[in-house]
Write a protein that holds these residues in place. Structure first.
Motif, PDB file in Angstrom:
ATOM      1  N   ASP A   1     -28.106 -20.402   0.452  1.00 30.10           N
ATOM      2  CA  ASP A   1     -26.923 -19.646   0.045  1.00 30.10           C
ATOM      3  C   ASP A   1     -27.017 -19.185  -1.402  1.00 30.10           C
ATOM      4  OD1 ASP A   1     -25.881 -19.991   2.546  1.00 30.10           O
ATOM      5  OD2 ASP A   1     -24.464 -21.570   1.986  1.00 30.10           O
ATOM      6  N   ILE A   2     -27.645 -19.997  -2.267  1.00 34.71           N
ATOM      7  CA  ILE A   2     -27.776 -19.612  -3.673  1.00 34.71           C
ATOM      8  C   ILE A   2     -28.600 -18.338  -3.802  1.00 34.71           C
ATOM      9  CG2 ILE A   2     -28.895 -20.261  -5.851  1.00 34.71           C
ATOM     10  CD1 ILE A   2     -27.866 -23.053  -5.491  1.00 34.71           C
ATOM     11  N   VAL A   3     -29.684 -18.254  -3.055  1.00 32.87           N
ATOM     12  CA  VAL A   3     -30.508 -17.046  -3.101  1.00 32.87           C
ATOM     13  C   VAL A   3     -29.793 -15.867  -2.454  1.00 32.87           C
ATOM     14  CG1 VAL A   3     -32.583 -15.992  -2.107  1.00 32.87           C
ATOM     15  CG2 VAL A   3     -32.762 -18.111  -3.398  1.00 32.87           C
ATOM     16  N   HIS A   4     -29.059 -16.121  -1.379  1.00 25.24           N
ATOM     17  CA  HIS A   4     -28.285 -15.048  -0.762  1.00 25.24           C
ATOM     18  C   HIS A   4     -27.293 -14.469  -1.774  1.00 25.24           C
ATOM     19  CE1 HIS A   4     -29.079 -17.118   3.374  1.00 25.24           C
ATOM     20  NE2 HIS A   4     -30.145 -16.528   2.874  1.00 25.24           N
ATOM     21  N   GLY A   5     -26.688 -15.378  -2.579  1.00 27.49           N
ATOM     22  CA  GLY A   5     -25.784 -14.913  -3.630  1.00 27.49           C
ATOM     23  C   GLY A   5     -26.514 -14.119  -4.697  1.00 27.49           C
ATOM     24  N   ALA A   6     -27.738 -14.561  -5.031  1.00 25.78           N
ATOM     25  CA  ALA A   6     -28.526 -13.844  -6.038  1.00 25.78           C
ATOM     26  C   ALA A   6     -28.894 -12.449  -5.543  1.00 25.78           C
ATOM     27  CB  ALA A   6     -29.790 -14.640  -6.375  1.00 25.78           C
ATOM     28  N   VAL A   7     -29.228 -12.342  -4.258  1.00 22.93           N
ATOM     29  CA  VAL A   7     -29.539 -11.032  -3.678  1.00 22.93           C
ATOM     30  C   VAL A   7     -28.320 -10.118  -3.770  1.00 22.93           C
ATOM     31  CG1 VAL A   7     -30.012  -9.840  -1.495  1.00 22.93           C
ATOM     32  CG2 VAL A   7     -31.370 -11.844  -2.150  1.00 22.93           C
ATOM     33  N   GLU A   8     -27.167 -10.648  -3.403  1.00 27.12           N
ATOM     34  CA  GLU A   8     -25.943  -9.848  -3.457  1.00 27.12           C
ATOM     35  C   GLU A   8     -25.649  -9.395  -4.887  1.00 27.12           C
ATOM     36  OE1 GLU A   8     -21.174 -10.310  -2.350  1.00 27.12           O
ATOM     37  OE2 GLU A   8     -22.621 -11.830  -1.719  1.00 27.12           O
ATOM     38  N   ASN A   9     -25.886 -10.276  -5.853  1.00 24.75           N
ATOM     39  CA  ASN A   9     -25.644  -9.943  -7.250  1.00 24.75           C
ATOM     40  C   ASN A   9     -26.576  -8.828  -7.717  1.00 24.75           C
ATOM     41  OD1 ASN A   9     -24.273 -10.629  -9.835  1.00 24.75           O
ATOM     42  ND2 ASN A   9     -26.360 -11.141 -10.469  1.00 24.75           N
ATOM     43  N   ILE A  10     -27.856  -8.910  -7.330  1.00 25.09           N
ATOM     44  CA  ILE A  10     -28.823  -7.870  -7.707  1.00 25.09           C
ATOM     45  C   ILE A  10     -28.419  -6.531  -7.092  1.00 25.09           C
ATOM     46  CG2 ILE A  10     -31.212  -7.102  -7.435  1.00 25.09           C
ATOM     47  CD1 ILE A  10     -32.025 -10.083  -7.553  1.00 25.09           C
ATOM     48  N   VAL A  11     -28.019  -6.571  -5.834  1.00 24.60           N
ATOM     49  CA  VAL A  11     -27.597  -5.342  -5.156  1.00 24.60           C
ATOM     50  C   VAL A  11     -26.408  -4.714  -5.878  1.00 24.60           C
ATOM     51  CG1 VAL A  11     -26.563  -4.435  -3.036  1.00 24.60           C
ATOM     52  CG2 VAL A  11     -28.505  -6.014  -2.894  1.00 24.60           C
ATOM     53  N   ASN A  12     -25.426  -5.532  -6.211  1.00 28.01           N
ATOM     54  CA  ASN A  12     -24.216  -5.021  -6.861  1.00 28.01           C
ATOM     55  C   ASN A  12     -24.497  -4.462  -8.249  1.00 28.01           C
ATOM     56  OD1 ASN A  12     -22.676  -5.725  -4.652  1.00 28.01           O
ATOM     57  ND2 ASN A  12     -22.089  -7.722  -5.478  1.00 28.01           N
ATOM     58  N   ARG A  13     -25.452  -5.065  -8.945  1.00 26.54           N
ATOM     59  CA  ARG A  13     -25.706  -4.654 -10.328  1.00 26.54           C
ATOM     60  C   ARG A  13     -26.671  -3.487 -10.439  1.00 26.54           C
ATOM     61  NH1 ARG A  13     -25.622  -9.606 -14.598  1.00 26.54           N
ATOM     62  NH2 ARG A  13     -23.774 -10.660 -13.794  1.00 26.54           N
ATOM     63  N   THR A  14     -27.588  -3.381  -9.491  1.00 27.16           N
ATOM     64  CA  THR A  14     -28.656  -2.385  -9.635  1.00 27.16           C
ATOM     65  C   THR A  14     -28.603  -1.282  -8.584  1.00 27.16           C
ATOM     66  OG1 THR A  14     -30.225  -3.578  -8.233  1.00 27.16           O
ATOM     67  CG2 THR A  14     -30.148  -4.195 -10.563  1.00 27.16           C
ATOM     68  N   GLY A  15     -27.918  -1.545  -7.479  1.00 28.61           N
ATOM     69  CA  GLY A  15     -27.854  -0.533  -6.433  1.00 28.61           C
ATOM     70  C   GLY A  15     -29.042  -0.516  -5.492  1.00 28.61           C
ATOM     71  N   VAL A  16     -29.985  -1.446  -5.653  1.00 27.92           N
ATOM     72  CA  VAL A  16     -31.121  -1.508  -4.734  1.00 27.92           C
ATOM     73  C   VAL A  16     -30.669  -2.075  -3.399  1.00 27.92           C
ATOM     74  CG1 VAL A  16     -32.749  -1.794  -6.634  1.00 27.92           C
ATOM     75  CG2 VAL A  16     -31.849  -3.817  -5.454  1.00 27.92           C
ATOM     76  N   SER A  17     -31.499  -1.971  -2.391  1.00 32.12           N
ATOM     77  CA  SER A  17     -31.168  -2.503  -1.069  1.00 32.12           C
ATOM     78  C   SER A  17     -31.346  -4.030  -1.070  1.00 32.12           C
ATOM     79  CB  SER A  17     -32.069  -1.892  -0.014  1.00 32.12           C
ATOM     80  OG  SER A  17     -33.397  -2.387  -0.144  1.00 32.12           O
ATOM     81  N   PRO A  18     -30.707  -4.717  -0.112  1.00 31.49           N
ATOM     82  CA  PRO A  18     -30.924  -6.171  -0.014  1.00 31.49           C
ATOM     83  C   PRO A  18     -32.396  -6.544   0.161  1.00 31.49           C
ATOM     84  CG  PRO A  18     -29.002  -5.538   1.260  1.00 31.49           C
ATOM     85  CD  PRO A  18     -29.646  -4.258   0.801  1.00 31.49           C
ATOM     86  N   ASP A  19     -33.130  -5.764   0.936  1.00 27.80           N
ATOM     87  CA  ASP A  19     -34.560  -6.058   1.122  1.00 27.80           C
ATOM     88  C   ASP A  19     -35.331  -5.925  -0.192  1.00 27.80           C
ATOM     89  OD1 ASP A  19     -34.265  -6.629   3.780  1.00 27.80           O
ATOM     90  OD2 ASP A  19     -34.931  -4.648   4.486  1.00 27.80           O
ATOM     91  N   GLN A  20     -34.981  -4.922  -0.986  1.00 26.44           N
ATOM     92  CA  GLN A  20     -35.633  -4.760  -2.289  1.00 26.44           C
ATOM     93  C   GLN A  20     -35.274  -5.911  -3.227  1.00 26.44           C
ATOM     94  OE1 GLN A  20     -34.036  -0.756  -2.934  1.00 26.44           O
ATOM     95  NE2 GLN A  20     -36.126   0.073  -2.996  1.00 26.44           N
ATOM     96  N   ALA A  21     -34.021  -6.343  -3.164  1.00 26.81           N
ATOM     97  CA  ALA A  21     -33.593  -7.462  -4.004  1.00 26.81           C
ATOM     98  C   ALA A  21     -34.328  -8.738  -3.621  1.00 26.81           C
ATOM     99  CB  ALA A  21     -32.083  -7.658  -3.883  1.00 26.81           C
ATOM    100  N   ARG A  22     -34.461  -8.993  -2.320  1.00 25.63           N
ATOM    101  CA  ARG A  22     -35.202 -10.173  -1.862  1.00 25.63           C
ATOM    102  C   ARG A  22     -36.660 -10.094  -2.302  1.00 25.63           C
ATOM    103  NH1 ARG A  22     -33.611 -13.332   2.308  1.00 25.63           N
ATOM    104  NH2 ARG A  22     -35.687 -13.260   3.216  1.00 25.63           N
ATOM    105  N   ALA A  23     -37.232  -8.910  -2.231  1.00 26.05           N
ATOM    106  CA  ALA A  23     -38.627  -8.735  -2.644  1.00 26.05           C
ATOM    107  C   ALA A  23     -38.793  -9.023  -4.134  1.00 26.05           C
ATOM    108  CB  ALA A  23     -39.098  -7.318  -2.325  1.00 26.05           C
TER     109      ALA A  23
END
Length: 262
Positions: free
Chosen positions: A193-215
């Motif tokens: 869940d912590i990483v899922h939250g980090a992915v969501e945060n990256i998406v919200n801040r940068t506009g990249v896709s969730p897959d790009q954030a996970r990468a």
């Protein structure tokens, strides 16, 4: 011949045990014969997790917030009433929040310290008397690679996890001759869940896709992937075995080689 259940008769308490790494740890320890107490804040999630494990071992759960000392003491007392003295403590519960350092407010700072560091302290103090009395015990703190190196934008979390490593090493020396070991496992970015939250945060801040954030997160791992909860759980379980009695005061990365001891 060695027993297939070397933790038979041992009682293990796992904080944050209803999901992610905590649940995976509980599965591993149950498979090794331990009685399991799951601890967390969400009674419904704990009940569901305990049900999933009930066919594998004797399993119960206690509700409590590790940041609140009184709740920890009450929960541990309930665990003892159900399954006896606590032989194994896995401090897995934790929380991460991302913010630029100059925007970290006092409330966020205190919350990160309370959950990640003080909560670990409370649980260790609550479990240790049983281990000292029985002259045997295993404490494993699930820290993070953030406890070994720095990460930008999670300064409070990094500070707390560095504190967990220091606490681990200090107590390990105090109990080294008492049949107790104290170690930390330090996962890199793990599918939780912590990483899922980090992915969501990256998406919200940068506009990249969730897959790009996970990468982006996976790139920190030389293997180019996220660590899986079961991989962390197997490292934790190994440290809890009787045969791991010489492993003490260590902070072991589970990160595909991101952090290497110099």
């Amino acid at each position: 011949m060695k027993s297939a259940q070397p933790l038979n008769g041992r009682h293990a308490l796992v904080t944050g045990g209803s999901r992610g790494i905590g649940f995976a740890v509980a599965q591993q320890l149950a498979g090794l014969g331990a009685r399991i107490t799951l601890m967390g804040r969400d009674a419904a999630a704990l009940d569901e997790a305990a049900g999933r494990l009930s066919g594998q071992a004797r399993v119960g759960f206690v509700r409590g917030d590790i940041a609140q000392r009184g709740q920890v003491l009450q929960a541990f007392a309930q665990a003892r009433e159900a399954f006896g003295s606590i032989d194994i403590l896995v401090n897995n519960a934790g929380q991460a929040e991302s913010q630029r350092f100059d925007r970290v407010d006092e409330e966020t700072w205190q919350r990160m310290i309370a959950v990640n560091l003080s909560g670990t302290f409370h649980c260790m103090q609550a479990a240790l008397p049983d281990m000292l009395e029985r002259k045997w015990g295993r404490i494993v703190n699930v820290a993070s690679t953030a406890g070994l190196i720095g990460y930008a934008y999670v300064s409070a979390y990094c500070a707390a996890k560095h504190g967990v490593i220091g606490l681990t090493r200090a107590l390990a020396l105090e109990v080294a001759r008492k049949g107790i070991t104290v170690n930390a496992v330090c996962p890199g970015y793990t599918e939780t869940d912590i990483v899922h939250g980090a992915v969501e945060n990256i998406v919200n801040r940068t506009g990249v896709s969730p897959d790009q954030a996970r990468a982006t997160l996976a790139e920190r791992n030389p293997q180019g992937r996220l660590v899986q909860p079961d991989e962390v759980a197997r490292a934790v379980a190994w440290l809890c075995l009787p045969d791991a009695g010489s492993i003490n005061g260590q902070a072991i990365p589970v990160d595909g080689g991101e952090v290497m001891a110099g």
